[in-house]
Design an enzyme around this catalytic site. Structure first.
Site, PDB file in Angstrom:
ATOM      1  N   GLY A  57     -10.895   3.136  10.828  1.00  0.00           N
ATOM      2  CA  GLY A  57     -10.341   2.665  12.096  1.00  0.00           C
ATOM      3  C   GLY A  57      -9.837   1.245  11.955  1.00  0.00           C
TER       4      GLY A  57
ATOM      5  N   ILE B 238     -19.156  -0.996   8.305  1.00  0.00           N
ATOM      6  CA  ILE B 238     -20.587  -1.116   7.983  1.00  0.00           C
ATOM      7  C   ILE B 238     -20.798  -2.236   6.966  1.00  0.00           C
ATOM      8  CG2 ILE B 238     -22.610   0.082   7.059  1.00  0.00           C
ATOM      9  CD1 ILE B 238     -21.230   2.721   7.727  1.00  0.00           C
TER      10      ILE B 238
ATOM     11  N   LYS C 128     -15.313   4.667  -3.952  1.00  0.00           N
ATOM     12  CA  LYS C 128     -16.328   3.859  -3.269  1.00  0.00           C
ATOM     13  C   LYS C 128     -17.653   3.883  -4.051  1.00  0.00           C
ATOM     14  CE  LYS C 128     -14.041   4.629   1.118  1.00  0.00           C
ATOM     15  NZ  LYS C 128     -13.879   5.594   2.208  1.00  0.00           N
TER      16      LYS C 128
ATOM     17  N   GLY D 108      -6.252  13.570  13.573  1.00  0.00           N
ATOM     18  CA  GLY D 108      -5.886  12.361  12.835  1.00  0.00           C
ATOM     19  C   GLY D 108      -6.977  11.856  11.892  1.00  0.00           C
TER      20      GLY D 108
ATOM     21  N   ASP E 119     -11.578   9.686  -2.932  1.00  0.00           N
ATOM     22  CA  ASP E 119     -11.859   8.479  -2.136  1.00  0.00           C
ATOM     23  C   ASP E 119     -13.340   8.101  -2.256  1.00  0.00           C
ATOM     24  OD1 ASP E 119     -11.070   6.647   0.344  1.00  0.00           O
ATOM     25  OD2 ASP E 119     -12.909   7.702   0.903  1.00  0.00           O
TER      26      ASP E 119
ATOM     27  N   LYS F  61      -9.967  -0.021  -1.792  1.00  0.00           N
ATOM     28  CA  LYS F  61     -10.963   0.577  -2.706  1.00  0.00           C
ATOM     29  C   LYS F  61     -10.311   1.173  -3.937  1.00  0.00           C
ATOM     30  CE  LYS F  61      -9.996   3.691   0.676  1.00  0.00           C
ATOM     31  NZ  LYS F  61     -10.011   3.577   2.120  1.00  0.00           N
TER      32      LYS F  61
ATOM     33  N   GLU G  63     -15.631  -6.588   1.656  1.00  0.00           N
ATOM     34  CA  GLU G  63     -16.591  -5.884   2.520  1.00  0.00           C
ATOM     35  C   GLU G  63     -15.999  -4.593   3.113  1.00  0.00           C
ATOM     36  OE1 GLU G  63     -20.115  -6.776   3.459  1.00  0.00           O
ATOM     37  OE2 GLU G  63     -19.670  -4.659   3.690  1.00  0.00           O
TER      38      GLU G  63
ATOM     39  N   VAL H 169      -4.848  -1.656   9.823  1.00  0.00           N
ATOM     40  CA  VAL H 169      -5.851  -2.722   9.745  1.00  0.00           C
ATOM     41  C   VAL H 169      -5.191  -4.101   9.869  1.00  0.00           C
ATOM     42  CG1 VAL H 169      -7.762  -3.681   8.400  1.00  0.00           C
ATOM     43  CG2 VAL H 169      -7.242  -1.240   8.224  1.00  0.00           C
TER      44      VAL H 169
ATOM     45  N   ALA I  44       3.078 -10.014   5.742  1.00  0.00           N
ATOM     46  CA  ALA I  44       4.074  -9.332   4.916  1.00  0.00           C
ATOM     47  C   ALA I  44       4.060  -7.839   5.209  1.00  0.00           C
ATOM     48  CB  ALA I  44       3.782  -9.568   3.436  1.00  0.00           C
TER      49      ALA I  44
HETATM   50  P1  NAP Z   1      -1.229   1.183   6.555  1.00  0.00           P
HETATM   51  O1  NAP Z   1      -1.417   1.446   8.003  1.00  0.00           O
HETATM   52  O2  NAP Z   1      -0.465   2.165   5.746  1.00  0.00           O
HETATM   53  O3  NAP Z   1      -0.515  -0.247   6.436  1.00  0.00           O
HETATM   54  C1  NAP Z   1      -0.003  -0.726   5.239  1.00  0.00           C
HETATM   55  C2  NAP Z   1       0.793  -1.981   5.540  1.00  0.00           C
HETATM   56  O4  NAP Z   1       1.245  -2.552   4.334  1.00  0.00           O
HETATM   57  C3  NAP Z   1       2.048  -1.713   6.387  1.00  0.00           C
HETATM   58  O5  NAP Z   1       2.205  -2.737   7.350  1.00  0.00           O
HETATM   59  C4  NAP Z   1       3.178  -1.748   5.374  1.00  0.00           C
HETATM   60  O6  NAP Z   1       4.397  -2.211   5.939  1.00  0.00           O
HETATM   61  C5  NAP Z   1       2.658  -2.768   4.396  1.00  0.00           C
HETATM   62  N1  NAP Z   1       3.175  -2.557   3.056  1.00  0.00           N
HETATM   63  C6  NAP Z   1       3.018  -1.475   2.257  1.00  0.00           C
HETATM   64  N2  NAP Z   1       3.649  -1.669   1.085  1.00  0.00           N
HETATM   65  C7  NAP Z   1       4.209  -2.895   1.155  1.00  0.00           C
HETATM   66  C8  NAP Z   1       4.998  -3.660   0.269  1.00  0.00           C
HETATM   67  N3  NAP Z   1       5.341  -3.174  -0.933  1.00  0.00           N
HETATM   68  N4  NAP Z   1       5.409  -4.881   0.659  1.00  0.00           N
HETATM   69  C9  NAP Z   1       5.079  -5.366   1.879  1.00  0.00           C
HETATM   70  N5  NAP Z   1       4.327  -4.676   2.766  1.00  0.00           N
HETATM   71  C10 NAP Z   1       3.915  -3.468   2.402  1.00  0.00           C
HETATM   72  O7  NAP Z   1      -2.622   0.971   5.825  1.00  0.00           O
HETATM   73  P2  NAP Z   1      -4.042   0.634   6.486  1.00  0.00           P
HETATM   74  O8  NAP Z   1      -4.644   1.879   7.040  1.00  0.00           O
HETATM   75  O9  NAP Z   1      -3.907  -0.547   7.368  1.00  0.00           O
HETATM   76  O10 NAP Z   1      -4.906   0.283   5.193  1.00  0.00           O
HETATM   77  C11 NAP Z   1      -4.765  -0.983   4.552  1.00  0.00           C
HETATM   78  C12 NAP Z   1      -5.865  -1.084   3.475  1.00  0.00           C
HETATM   79  O11 NAP Z   1      -7.131  -1.004   4.108  1.00  0.00           O
HETATM   80  C13 NAP Z   1      -5.837   0.040   2.432  1.00  0.00           C
HETATM   81  O12 NAP Z   1      -6.210  -0.460   1.184  1.00  0.00           O
HETATM   82  C14 NAP Z   1      -6.900   0.999   2.937  1.00  0.00           C
HETATM   83  O13 NAP Z   1      -7.473   1.767   1.903  1.00  0.00           O
HETATM   84  C15 NAP Z   1      -7.908   0.033   3.523  1.00  0.00           C
HETATM   85  N6  NAP Z   1      -8.766   0.611   4.531  1.00  0.00           N
HETATM   86  C16 NAP Z   1      -8.231   1.205   5.619  1.00  0.00           C
HETATM   87  C17 NAP Z   1      -9.055   1.755   6.587  1.00  0.00           C
HETATM   88  C18 NAP Z   1      -8.496   2.426   7.823  1.00  0.00           C
HETATM   89  O14 NAP Z   1      -9.284   2.914   8.634  1.00  0.00           O
HETATM   90  N7  NAP Z   1      -7.188   2.449   8.010  1.00  0.00           N
HETATM   91  C19 NAP Z   1     -10.452   1.695   6.408  1.00  0.00           C
HETATM   92  C20 NAP Z   1     -10.985   1.048   5.290  1.00  0.00           C
HETATM   93  C21 NAP Z   1     -10.129   0.508   4.359  1.00  0.00           C
HETATM   94  P3  NAP Z   1       5.172  -1.401   7.116  1.00  0.00           P
HETATM   95  O15 NAP Z   1       4.269  -1.464   8.297  1.00  0.00           O
HETATM   96  O16 NAP Z   1       6.421  -2.146   7.324  1.00  0.00           O
HETATM   97  O17 NAP Z   1       5.342  -0.015   6.575  1.00  0.00           O
END
Ligand code: NAP
Length: 435
Positions: A310, A138, A207, A189, A203, A107, A131, A18, A47
């Site tokens: 996504g 959504i 929510k 995936g 999860d 969440k 949001e 994201v 970061a």
């Molecule tokens: P992700 O792909 O695992 O990305 C996490 C990011 O945070 C990575 O860039 C990681 O760095 C960085 N990170 C993790 N720990 C860190 C730390 N201690 N210090 C600095 N950076 C750190 O996660 P995501 O899927 O984008 O999800 C992010 C959030 O959005 C989560 O809370 C998730 O629940 C929520 N969310 C995600 C989705 C989805 O579809 N993916 C949907 C709804 C909500 P590196 O890249 O260097 O490892």
């Protein structure tokens, strides 16, 4: 962009699925976002954990940092997209105390530490936006918080976990077993290597906790959310559901009810596999999509539907929050605190009434239907419909019984009594029914 616009400094914590999309859009759509915000939006850094990790959307190296705490200093808007509890919690508190508005999609953190974070925001007059934390793309948080602020929400039923919806939909559409559908979800995936958080309902419970708290102006603790996953849902249950004109969905149900014991208003928040009629709007949520069905006193039923995950889709919701935060900075004044004025008690599941569908195999002999009907009535459960399939060569028959509303305790007692009854060979399925 007009040059008298105020420039707002935006720090993004996390450059993953994201975060990379959000950063990319802030870099490439700054002008348009600025026009919509009434303020210039400057991405001051992203970061991450590793400076060299691949990114799903390009982020200039000079914007990446591993020092999230320093990045926050001087930011007007902090966007937390790291996930997990720590260091996300501490960083959000640091950002709020420094006067920044915070946006999060986390969440898990909100469900466990929401009250602490909202209190910190209120204390300093900042705003916490989330949001994307429920059903990703959504819009559901803002409709509940703002659009329905003049109404009374009575019930929410949400398909808020895409992985489980994909699995149940594959089982329904293709007749797959749970294991086969999970393997498919993993291959594509939709499911993570460890799918526990999704398939066991954790999860969805997080929510549900967020939705219930928001809709009923009450801080609902995560511990008060009843949770059942979908690992026990069998292909034969799915087939039986189809035959009776239903589909099985994992629903997050948030309901305002009168507690039958205290006579007071309360909130029931629960996640469990649920039978809904195939004609219900939620039944149209296929694949990994999410849907949230809201009932409000004046507005009536409302349906929200779309992508529940996504990178790009979730970024859409996060960017909307960034624009809202920027507009608030332009207008000024303290943030609107999270409303918990109703402070309703949680009603334990045992006191909640549901309709049920009970499937059982019985001996095909005279008097069986009367014996089964007596078990239900002895336990205070009234039967709504009963279907009997023809007896097989093994001289057993299958009964599918749908009940009227009865308490959880009566429903469970009925099943125990059925299992002990000599005419019952096996209780094959018990599912709660909604819709
Ligand atoms: P992700 O792909 O695992 O990305 C996490 C990011 O945070 C990575 O860039 C990681 O760095 C960085 N990170 C993790 N720990 C860190 C730390 N201690 N210090 C600095 N950076 C750190 O996660 P995501 O899927 O984008 O999800 C992010 C959030 O959005 C989560 O809370 C998730 O629940 C929520 N969310 C995600 C989705 C989805 O579809 N993916 C949907 C709804 C909500 P590196 O890249 O260097 O490892």
């Amino acid at each position: 962009m007009k040059d008298h616009y105020r420039n707002l400094r935006v720090a993004v914590l996390g450059g993953g699925t994201v975060g990379a999309q959000v950063a990319n859009r802030l870099l490439n759509g700054a002008n348009e976002l600025g026009q919509r915000s009434g303020a210039g939006l400057e991405l001051i850094g992203v970061a991450v954990r590793s400076l060299d990790a691949p990114r799903s959307a390009p982020i200039p190296k000079k914007l990446l940092t591993t020092d999230a705490a320093s990045l926050i200093v001087g930011a007007d808007i902090v966007v937390e997209l790291m996930g997990g509890i720590e260091p996300a919690r501490s960083l959000i508190l640091q950002a709020l105390h420094s006067g920044a508005d915070v946006i999060t999609a986390n969440k898990a953190l909100l469900a466990e530490h929401g009250p602490e974070l909202f209190a910190a925001a209120t204390q300093v007059g900042a705003q916490l936006y989330y949001e994307a934390a429920v059903a990703a793309a959504i819009p559901i948080i803002r409709p509940l918080r703002d659009s329905l602020a003049g109404d009374h929400v009575t019930k929410i039923m949400g398909i808020v976990n895409g992985t489980t919806n994909y699995i149940l939909d594959e089982m329904d559409q293709k007749g797959l077993s749970f294991e086969h559908a999970l393997a498919e979800a993993t291959r594509l995936g939709y499911a993570e290597a460890d799918p526990t958080a999704d398939i066991e309902g954790f999860d969805a419970a997080q929510k549900a906790c967020i939705l219930s708290s928001l809709a009923f102006h009450t801080a609902v603790p995560l511990a008060n959310v009843h949770r059942e996953g979908i690992t026990g849902v069998s292909a034969s249950q799915i087939e039986a559901a189809k035959r009776s004109g239903h589909v099985i969905k994992l629903l997050a149900i948030c309901e305002r009810l009168v507690d039958p014991v205290t006579g007071l208003d309360g909130v029931s928040t629960r996640v469990h596999p649920t039978l809904i009629p195939r004609t219900h709007p939620l039944a149209a949520a296929h694949g990994a999509n999410n849907a949230v069905y809201v009932e409000a006193e004046a507005a009536g039923p409302l349906m929200f539907y779309g992508a529940g995950a996504g990178g790009l889709q979730t970024a859409s919701a996060v960017l909307g929050d960034i624009v809202s935060a920027a507009r608030r900075h332009v207008v000024g004044g303290p943030g609107v605190g999270e409303s918990t004025h109703a402070d309703l008690p949680s009603i334990p599941l045992e006191r909640v009434t549901s309709r049920r569908q009970v499937s059982l195999v019985v001996k095909d002999q005279p008097g069986v239907l009367a014996a089964i009907a007596k078990v239900f009535s002895d336990n205070g459960v009234s039967v709504e419909t009963l279907h009997q399939s023809p007896a097989g060569e093994d001289e057993t028959a299958t009964l599918v019984i749908q009940t009227h509303r009865a308490s959880e305790a009566s429903g469970q007692d009925t099943v125990v009594a059925l299992e002990k009854n000599p005419v019952v060979v096996k209780v094959t399925s018990v599912l709660r029914v909604e819709g």
